[in-house]
Design a protein around this motif. Sequence first.
Motif, PDB file in Angstrom:
ATOM      1  N   ARG A   1      35.317  29.571  37.975  1.00  0.00           N
ATOM      2  CA  ARG A   1      34.499  30.680  38.508  1.00  0.00           C
ATOM      3  C   ARG A   1      34.633  31.922  37.623  1.00  0.00           C
ATOM      4  NH1 ARG A   1      32.406  34.663  39.207  1.00  0.00           N
ATOM      5  NH2 ARG A   1      31.611  35.675  41.100  1.00  0.00           N
TER       6      ARG A   1
ATOM      7  N   ILE B   1      28.191  29.006  39.955  1.00  0.00           N
ATOM      8  CA  ILE B   1      28.932  30.058  40.645  1.00  0.00           C
ATOM      9  C   ILE B   1      28.862  29.856  42.155  1.00  0.00           C
ATOM     10  CG2 ILE B   1      28.878  32.521  41.213  1.00  0.00           C
ATOM     11  CD1 ILE B   1      28.171  33.086  38.313  1.00  0.00           C
TER      12      ILE B   1
ATOM     13  N   GLU C   1      32.053  28.998  44.653  1.00  0.00           N
ATOM     14  CA  GLU C   1      32.410  29.902  45.747  1.00  0.00           C
ATOM     15  C   GLU C   1      32.365  29.179  47.092  1.00  0.00           C
ATOM     16  OE1 GLU C   1      30.851  34.023  43.601  1.00  0.00           O
ATOM     17  OE2 GLU C   1      29.674  33.105  45.214  1.00  0.00           O
TER      18      GLU C   1
END
Length: 237
Positions: free
Chosen positions: A180, A217, A221
């Motif tokens: 990330r 991303i 997450e």
Amino acid sequence: MRSMRPVRSLRSVRSLRSVGSLQARRPVSWRNLGTGLVVFSLAATLLALLVPVYLFGSAGPAAAGARTAWTDDGEGTRQTPSGPLTALDRDFVRRVRMAGLWEKPAGKLAQERGTTDAVRMAGDHLVDGHTELDQRSVDTARSLGVSLPERPSADQQGWLDQLQDSRGATFDRVFANLVRAAHGKVFGLVALVRDRTANTAVRALATRANTVVLDHITVLENTGFVDFPHTGDNEKK
């Protein structure tokens, strides 16, 4: 009566002097007022410039970390069939390739070692996305005459080694945060290149990379293991 005339004359003279004195002072006062306004305006402007520096200067390292890093290869701008090719353009094409050299293997490790469906899904997205972007970067580089790296950098290999040494929930967290953090840096570069490039081939690569990186991303997450602000080296590329 004669004795009063000199007094009146004297008073008249004094009155004339007072009036003359006031008239003489007025222009000076207006000039002083104008000068004061100019000085005040300059001071206010200076204060407006200094206040943001004072307020946000203490965030120096954080602000510096927010800058998008890229490398100038010193070759200047070259003309190509798809438009001018700058140092920023070339660096971007190389970085897309470099990202895939370590993030695709990282995705494969997540497919094998992830302890949750979300981590394994993130691995799937990394493998698929970087397989596509890697091919696009190779094709773009070939058309533009840009040399590409063939192996991960020392830092990237170090991150892969961390993942190789991790198991279980520790792997999940290390994977989510390392990858990330790297994608966050690439995302900033994608936006910079998409805004600045005048080369149609580079713009097409950046446009696709924007979609893929944002997808990565998001799924990273969604694993629930990303620490905010995310852990890891602020200079991951």
